[in-house]
Design a protein around this motif. Sequence first.
Motif, short mmCIF file in Angstrom:
data_model
loop_
_atom_site.label_atom_id
_atom_site.label_comp_id
_atom_site.label_asym_id
_atom_site.label_seq_id
_atom_site.Cartn_x
_atom_site.Cartn_y
_atom_site.Cartn_z
N MET A 85 0.83 -1.06 0.07
CA MET A 85 0.06 0.11 -0.02
C MET A 85 0.91 1.31 -0.04
O MET A 85 1.76 1.39 0.69
N LEU A 144 -10.08 22.79 10.25
CA LEU A 144 -9.61 22.17 8.93
C LEU A 144 -8.32 21.63 8.95
O LEU A 144 -8.09 20.53 8.27
N PHE A 195 -12.12 27.05 3.70
CA PHE A 195 -11.64 28.19 4.59
C PHE A 195 -12.17 29.38 3.98
O PHE A 195 -12.71 30.07 4.78
N LEU A 199 0.18 8.32 1.09
CA LEU A 199 -0.62 9.27 0.36
C LEU A 199 0.08 10.01 -0.59
O LEU A 199 1.46 10.47 -0.42
N HIS A 256 -5.11 7.36 6.73
CA HIS A 256 -4.48 6.58 5.74
C HIS A 256 -3.38 6.02 6.29
O HIS A 256 -3.06 4.60 5.88
N ARG A 314 -2.37 1.97 6.29
CA ARG A 314 -1.10 1.60 5.52
C ARG A 314 -0.46 0.72 6.78
O ARG A 314 0.24 -0.46 6.10
N ARG A 362 -2.76 14.70 -1.31
CA ARG A 362 -2.53 15.70 -0.23
C ARG A 362 -2.66 17.13 -0.55
O ARG A 362 -3.33 17.76 0.27
N PHE A 388 -9.46 27.65 11.14
CA PHE A 388 -8.21 27.01 10.40
C PHE A 388 -7.77 25.90 11.18
O PHE A 388 -7.53 24.72 10.73
N LEU A 392 -9.79 21.91 1.46
CA LEU A 392 -9.92 22.52 2.70
C LEU A 392 -9.63 24.04 2.94
O LEU A 392 -10.25 24.93 3.51
N GLU A 443 2.97 10.11 6.84
CA GLU A 443 2.48 10.35 5.53
C GLU A 443 2.87 11.94 5.04
O GLU A 443 2.40 12.24 4.05
N ARG A 444 3.61 12.52 5.60
CA ARG A 444 4.21 13.73 5.34
C ARG A 444 5.71 13.64 5.47
O ARG A 444 6.34 14.48 6.19
N PHE A 490 -7.17 13.03 8.13
CA PHE A 490 -7.09 12.14 6.92
C PHE A 490 -5.82 11.46 6.55
O PHE A 490 -5.88 10.48 6.11
N HIS A 491 -4.53 12.24 7.10
CA HIS A 491 -3.42 11.51 7.05
C HIS A 491 -3.22 10.33 7.85
O HIS A 491 -2.76 9.43 7.82
N GLU A 550 8.31 14.66 3.88
CA GLU A 550 8.96 16.00 3.91
C GLU A 550 9.18 16.84 5.05
O GLU A 550 9.87 17.44 5.44
N LYS A 551 8.14 16.47 6.06
CA LYS A 551 8.25 16.97 7.38
C LYS A 551 8.87 16.20 8.31
O LYS A 551 9.13 16.48 9.34
N ALA A 598 -8.86 18.20 10.48
CA ALA A 598 -9.57 17.40 9.37
C ALA A 598 -8.33 16.88 8.43
O ALA A 598 -8.34 15.81 8.02
N HIS A 599 -7.46 18.04 8.08
CA HIS A 599 -6.51 17.51 7.34
C HIS A 599 -5.54 16.31 7.78
O HIS A 599 -5.24 15.35 7.16
#
Lengths: 343, 513
Positions: free
Chosen positions: A1, B67, A20, A4, B78, B82, A9, B64, A16, B277-278, B74-75, B280-281, B70-71
């Motif tokens: 799998m 949201l 906003f 993302l 997922h 995974r 993303r 903000f 979003l 899931e991020r 989502f990560h 780059e961070k 929520a963002h």
Amino acid sequence: MKPLSKKMRLGSGILLGIVFVILAPILLANSFGYQWEKIEDVFTFVKTGGIYVASDISGVQIYVDDEYIKDSGLFIKNTLIQDLKPDTTHTIVAQKEGRHDWRKTLPVYESLVTEAKLLMLPTEIEKREIFPFEIEGVGTTTPSEDAIQSSEVDDDFLVDGYIPTNPLYKELVNSFSDRVVDVYSTSTKVTDDEIPTLGEEPISTSTEEIIPEYFTDLGIENPNDLENLIITSNQISWLENGDIKLIWVNDEKPPYYYCFDLNDCETEITIDWQDEILKFDFLPGRSDVFVAMIADGIYAVEADGRSDRNIQPIYLGSDLDFNKSIRDQIVVKDDLVFYEMRF
Amino acid sequence: MDYKNKPYFHVAHARDLTGWNKILYRFLEIIPGFLAWSTLIGVILLSFYKPVWAAIFIIIFDLFWLLKTAHLSFHHFHNWRRMKHNIKLDWNKQLSKLKYENIYHLVLLPFYNESEEVITNTIDALVSSEYDKKKILIVLASEERAGQEAQDLANKLKNKYQDIFGDFLITTHPTGVPGEIMGKGPNITYAAEEARRKILNSRGIDYKNVLVSAFDIDTVVWPKYFSCLTWHFLTVEDPQRSSFQPVPLYNNNLWQTHAISRVAALTSSFWQMIQQERPEKLVTFSSHAIPFKALYEVGYWQKNMVSDDSRIFWNLYMANDGNYKAVPISYPVSMDANLAPTVFQTFRNIFKQHTRWMWGVENLPYMIFGFIKNKKIRLKKKIHHTIVQLEGFWSLATNPIMIMVLGWLPIVIGGEAFRQTVLSYNLPHITRYLMTIAMCGLILSAIIATTLVPKMPQEYKRRRFRWVIMFLQWALVPFTIIVFGSLPGLLSQTRLMLGRYVGKFWVTPKHRK
């Protein structure tokens, strides 16, 4: 799998972001009281106002101009009525079964909220008799076994020749008597001639008492001359010619019930009843509601005079008296019987 | 001159530098704390002097935050899917398509005074690993200051396990080495160098074929961890310039510890899942893996600072001129949630542990200083990392306080004129609505958490209500993110701002019931 994808993303972020951008101005407009309204076939934003009805009772039905709005919640008992046209007046009615209705006509101002607080006493107020004695956990007027007779206490304060054993009863007898010493004290018997009454008690004794500045500002040289004077942190009140005078003595802006218009706040309220008010106090827990005794009974009356004051009976009858107990409850003295009123 | 040879490559704090470099580094140390305090004080002042502006800011910020939640959810969702997928996947079958027989895993297990039970659990999990144990080289890294008892325990464990693994080395990090703090960094650096000399060199193992897993002593690997890690190492682009980050699940002792500790622990795990899931961070954190060659080239972990686990990533990033990354493997390793003999001690330990984690802010000045000094790193990368790291530390220290506490401030201190406005009455309503919706994310967290809880121990089987508590405990999040998130963050940033550096690595006590 797979993780993302950047596309997913980014898509989520953009979506979003759009939400906003759309929601932020709507939320802000709503927060400021703006409403989208059709005026002469043109949709436009109009500013509105609101009315806030504070309450400590849940399940109250709120009506605005005879239109049902909502029930006050179980936890959030206050009600905010929004989107009211400014520069109008609205009649708010609050109803709940078993309680007196509350009605008030209030003005609405642009972008502002007009405040009010409900006064809805039970139609049948529970009253508990305070007995002088207690036998096996039950209050009674019959002297209990541990009651003692005394010749050192005035007969007026004895029950069948016995000193009451209920501390609350004794406290009430003391509070309703004119004497400043404990009437049940057996250490020294004081004759009536020697007992100073409250009215005769000097303001100062050994040192000169400083009279608060606000009395001077009001032109009152000797506050002790005022009948039924009650001083709280921000207000003073007394009886004057059978009316209640309520004065705001804080430098800050007075609360809503002193304000009869948007920029017209008084610092003085007079409860001018057609009957002579004989005695008054504040309703426990309220600084805007009085307990007022007139010839035919004891009533709760609002200080808020923006429209007709709500007046609700607490105890009807003649030759009554009342006081606040140490438990901050209203206690009515009807003849020789004390009743603690439970709201 | 390569950046890794610069005199400031292993700088810990401004006091290690001189001249303009010292002034610059000190300035950078002040930035995070200054930003956090400016924000909080700014909101207070704004609420007092300009309550309408403050209310507008709070409403926009609440939206903000909703949201953003929520963002992130989502990560999170997922990554949970995974990770579940990766747990089930037959990684050995995946590996069979690759040439992996020459890959060795050097496992560093630093310990101080932890109990035999804790260490045994960790090594037993390694024994249960579905990877060729002869390719796993264990280094049990003890501390001289822990005394003879620790040495005896290490020897006992060596006798018990040495035949199972490819090698089992005991190292004893000497006490009182100048320039070192008391902590994990010096110990694992010493252990890695000892392993290089005594295992890799003596057996002629190519450094390029060795992956170092730097674990905490309570790290319990899942059976396919090494297979999964090896697969990622062999398939990632430029493996010698990549660190590998599993998901640290603080769930070893979830049934034994307290609700607040569980929530604090799982929240930390969830944050790491989101970061997976991020990529780059992502920066290495806690238990992680690094190619030995890359590690050796930068002189291993820094020995003069506390947050060595994240610093090693920035060391490698700077040394490789920005061409270095952390690869999320989305496979868990289990660790202990905080647990002490008493509730109070547990809470105190959580606070101390989180304060140590938040002391990771000491890497921020190092990173920006490196960006200024290393001209070979692309400007885009510099700007990206600076914004990500600054925003991360700033939001951690301030956002929960702003959301939960300061949202009501304009009403309280904004004055009577503001209090009578429609805006004033709407502010708490809107804040409450937005936060209530945001709390729906907690339901997702609660559901995910129940799937990550280990099997209920026999002694708790009769207490079915524990499952209910396991779900309801998420209502504590508003409390935990302030007390164990914002406050430790603020404390650490303030200390750095004032130059009151943390000079000792606080070892989280590992208590078992």
